[in-house]
Motif scaffolding. Structure first.
Motif, PDB file in Angstrom:
ATOM      1  N   GLN A  83       4.410 -19.445 -13.874  1.00  0.00           N
ATOM      2  CA  GLN A  83       3.269 -18.943 -13.108  1.00  0.00           C
ATOM      3  C   GLN A  83       2.301 -18.329 -14.119  1.00  0.00           C
ATOM      4  OE1 GLN A  83       2.572 -19.249  -9.945  1.00  0.00           O
ATOM      5  NE2 GLN A  83       4.516 -19.995  -9.191  1.00  0.00           N
ATOM      6  N   THR A  84       1.099 -18.864 -14.192  1.00  0.00           N
ATOM      7  CA  THR A  84       0.082 -18.343 -15.101  1.00  0.00           C
ATOM      8  C   THR A  84      -0.927 -17.553 -14.295  1.00  0.00           C
ATOM      9  OG1 THR A  84       0.373 -20.169 -16.644  1.00  0.00           O
ATOM     10  CG2 THR A  84      -1.714 -18.977 -16.759  1.00  0.00           C
ATOM     11  N   VAL A  85      -1.212 -16.334 -14.763  1.00  0.00           N
ATOM     12  CA  VAL A  85      -2.212 -15.490 -14.123  1.00  0.00           C
ATOM     13  C   VAL A  85      -3.281 -15.164 -15.149  1.00  0.00           C
ATOM     14  CG1 VAL A  85      -2.690 -13.347 -12.884  1.00  0.00           C
ATOM     15  CG2 VAL A  85      -0.481 -14.484 -12.594  1.00  0.00           C
ATOM     16  N   ILE A  86      -4.530 -15.394 -14.769  1.00  0.00           N
ATOM     17  CA  ILE A  86      -5.664 -15.000 -15.601  1.00  0.00           C
ATOM     18  C   ILE A  86      -6.201 -13.706 -15.006  1.00  0.00           C
ATOM     19  CG2 ILE A  86      -7.941 -15.636 -16.462  1.00  0.00           C
ATOM     20  CD1 ILE A  86      -6.972 -18.608 -16.040  1.00  0.00           C
ATOM     21  N   TYR A  87      -5.929 -12.604 -15.708  1.00  0.00           N
ATOM     22  CA  TYR A  87      -6.355 -11.280 -15.258  1.00  0.00           C
ATOM     23  C   TYR A  87      -7.737 -10.987 -15.836  1.00  0.00           C
ATOM     24  CZ  TYR A  87      -1.502 -10.356 -13.935  1.00  0.00           C
ATOM     25  OH  TYR A  87      -0.273 -10.396 -13.351  1.00  0.00           O
ATOM     26  N   THR A  88      -8.659 -10.598 -14.966  1.00  0.00           N
ATOM     27  CA  THR A  88      -9.998 -10.210 -15.378  1.00  0.00           C
ATOM     28  C   THR A  88     -10.284  -8.848 -14.770  1.00  0.00           C
ATOM     29  OG1 THR A  88     -10.677 -12.533 -15.348  1.00  0.00           O
ATOM     30  CG2 THR A  88     -12.434 -10.892 -15.400  1.00  0.00           C
ATOM     31  N   VAL A  89     -10.708  -7.901 -15.608  1.00  0.00           N
ATOM     32  CA  VAL A  89     -10.998  -6.559 -15.112  1.00  0.00           C
ATOM     33  C   VAL A  89     -12.348  -6.097 -15.656  1.00  0.00           C
ATOM     34  CG1 VAL A  89      -9.743  -5.348 -16.947  1.00  0.00           C
ATOM     35  CG2 VAL A  89     -10.094  -4.233 -14.745  1.00  0.00           C
TER      36      VAL A  89
ATOM     37  N   PRO B  57       6.369 -11.503 -19.378  1.00  0.00           N
ATOM     38  CA  PRO B  57       6.334 -10.814 -20.654  1.00  0.00           C
ATOM     39  C   PRO B  57       5.729  -9.402 -20.606  1.00  0.00           C
ATOM     40  CG  PRO B  57       4.493 -12.316 -20.552  1.00  0.00           C
ATOM     41  CD  PRO B  57       5.286 -12.502 -19.279  1.00  0.00           C
ATOM     42  N   LEU B  58       5.283  -8.928 -19.458  1.00  0.00           N
ATOM     43  CA  LEU B  58       4.756  -7.570 -19.353  1.00  0.00           C
ATOM     44  C   LEU B  58       5.900  -6.573 -19.198  1.00  0.00           C
ATOM     45  CD1 LEU B  58       1.740  -8.102 -16.895  1.00  0.00           C
ATOM     46  CD2 LEU B  58       1.766  -8.239 -19.384  1.00  0.00           C
ATOM     47  N   ASN B  59       5.600  -5.313 -19.448  1.00  0.00           N
ATOM     48  CA  ASN B  59       6.547  -4.229 -19.184  1.00  0.00           C
ATOM     49  C   ASN B  59       5.746  -2.952 -18.960  1.00  0.00           C
ATOM     50  OD1 ASN B  59       6.420  -2.587 -21.766  1.00  0.00           O
ATOM     51  ND2 ASN B  59       6.981  -4.587 -22.595  1.00  0.00           N
ATOM     52  N   TRP B  60       6.431  -1.884 -18.572  1.00  0.00           N
ATOM     53  CA  TRP B  60       5.757  -0.616 -18.249  1.00  0.00           C
ATOM     54  C   TRP B  60       5.619   0.297 -19.467  1.00  0.00           C
ATOM     55  CZ3 TRP B  60       2.994  -0.907 -14.179  1.00  0.00           C
ATOM     56  CH2 TRP B  60       3.419  -1.616 -13.069  1.00  0.00           C
TER      57      TRP B  60
ATOM     58  N   LEU C 246       7.803 -16.718 -16.301  1.00  0.00           N
ATOM     59  CA  LEU C 246       8.836 -17.664 -15.883  1.00  0.00           C
ATOM     60  C   LEU C 246       9.628 -16.908 -14.827  1.00  0.00           C
ATOM     61  CD1 LEU C 246      10.101 -20.417 -16.223  1.00  0.00           C
ATOM     62  CD2 LEU C 246      11.620 -19.449 -17.946  1.00  0.00           C
ATOM     63  N   THR C 247       9.386 -17.225 -13.553  1.00  0.00           N
ATOM     64  CA  THR C 247       9.919 -16.402 -12.478  1.00  0.00           C
ATOM     65  C   THR C 247      10.243 -17.220 -11.236  1.00  0.00           C
ATOM     66  OG1 THR C 247       9.447 -14.459 -11.102  1.00  0.00           O
ATOM     67  CG2 THR C 247       7.589 -15.863 -11.636  1.00  0.00           C
ATOM     68  N   GLY C 248      11.114 -16.686 -10.438  1.00  0.00           N
ATOM     69  CA  GLY C 248      11.423 -17.256  -9.134  1.00  0.00           C
ATOM     70  C   GLY C 248      10.732 -16.481  -8.019  1.00  0.00           C
ATOM     71  N   TYR C 249      10.062 -15.399  -8.389  1.00  0.00           N
ATOM     72  CA  TYR C 249       9.369 -14.570  -7.396  1.00  0.00           C
ATOM     73  C   TYR C 249       8.012 -15.151  -7.029  1.00  0.00           C
ATOM     74  CZ  TYR C 249      12.880 -11.066  -8.526  1.00  0.00           C
ATOM     75  OH  TYR C 249      14.062 -10.412  -8.725  1.00  0.00           O
ATOM     76  N   LYS C 250       7.465 -14.691  -5.912  1.00  0.00           N
ATOM     77  CA  LYS C 250       6.160 -15.161  -5.441  1.00  0.00           C
ATOM     78  C   LYS C 250       5.048 -14.166  -5.731  1.00  0.00           C
ATOM     79  CE  LYS C 250       8.153 -18.105  -1.997  1.00  0.00           C
ATOM     80  NZ  LYS C 250       8.016 -18.765  -0.752  1.00  0.00           N
ATOM     81  N   PHE C 251       5.398 -13.055  -6.378  1.00  0.00           N
ATOM     82  CA  PHE C 251       4.398 -12.043  -6.713  1.00  0.00           C
ATOM     83  C   PHE C 251       4.909 -11.200  -7.872  1.00  0.00           C
ATOM     84  CE2 PHE C 251       7.323  -9.853  -3.975  1.00  0.00           C
ATOM     85  CZ  PHE C 251       7.398  -8.576  -4.497  1.00  0.00           C
ATOM     86  N   THR C 252       4.016 -10.397  -8.418  1.00  0.00           N
ATOM     87  CA  THR C 252       4.382  -9.402  -9.418  1.00  0.00           C
ATOM     88  C   THR C 252       3.548  -8.160  -9.162  1.00  0.00           C
ATOM     89  OG1 THR C 252       4.792  -9.035 -11.773  1.00  0.00           O
ATOM     90  CG2 THR C 252       2.703 -10.115 -11.189  1.00  0.00           C
TER      91      THR C 252
END
Length: 119
Positions: free
Chosen positions: A24-30, A49-52, A74-80
Motif C-alpha cells: 500500500q503506497t501513500v503519498i502524504y502531502t501536508v 516503515p513509520l514508527n512513533w 506491506l500490510t494486511g490492514y485497510k488503514f493506518t
C-alpha cells in the motif's frame, strides 16, 4: 499415525490464519500555514516503515509551504494511523491520530493541513 495427523492439522491451522499482506503506497502531502522557523517536517505512525519514535522526513515541494513524502507499507490492514511533526513536535496534541484509509487500488493520496483535523 494419529500424532502425524494431529501435527498436519495443527500446521494447516497455524498457516491458514496468516493474513495476506499487500503493498500500500501513500503519498502524504501536508501544508504548513505558519512556516516561520520551520527546520523540519516529518511524519510518524503505527505501521512500518513509520514508527512513533522517529520522524520520516517530508520534503518541501513548492514555495507555498507544501511538504510531501511517499511511504510504502506491506500490510494486511485497510488503514493506518499517523501524525505529522514540525521541528520534531507532534501536531494535534491531546487529539486522536489521523486515520488513513487505504485505497483498494494500492495507491492513496492523503492531503492535510498541519494541526487541523480532518472533517
Amino acid at each position: 499415525m494419529k500424532k502425524i495427523a494431529v501435527l498436519i492439522i495443527f500446521c494447516f491451522l497455524m498457516f491458514s490464519c496468516v493474513q495476506k499482506a499487500y503493498e500500500q503506497t501513500v503519498i502524504y502531502t501536508v501544508e504548513i500555514p505558519d512556516s516561520e522557523g520551520v527546520t523540519s517536517v516529518g511524519i510518524r505512525g503505527n505501521d512500518k516503515p513509520l514508527n512513533w519514535e522517529q520522524d520520516t522526513e517530508l520534503k518541501k515541494i513548492n514555495d507555498k509551504n507544501i511538504y510531501q513524502v511517499k511511504v510504502t507499507y506491506l500490510t494486511g490492514y485497510k488503514f493506518t494511523e499517523v501524525k505529522f511533526t514540525r521541528n520534531g513536535e507532534y501536531e494535534l496534541q491531546n487529539m486522536p491520530n489521523r486515520r488513513v484509509e487505504f485505497n483498494p487500488s494500492g495507491i492513496t493520496r492523503y492531503k492535510a493541513v498541519f494541526n487541523q483535523s480532518q472533517k
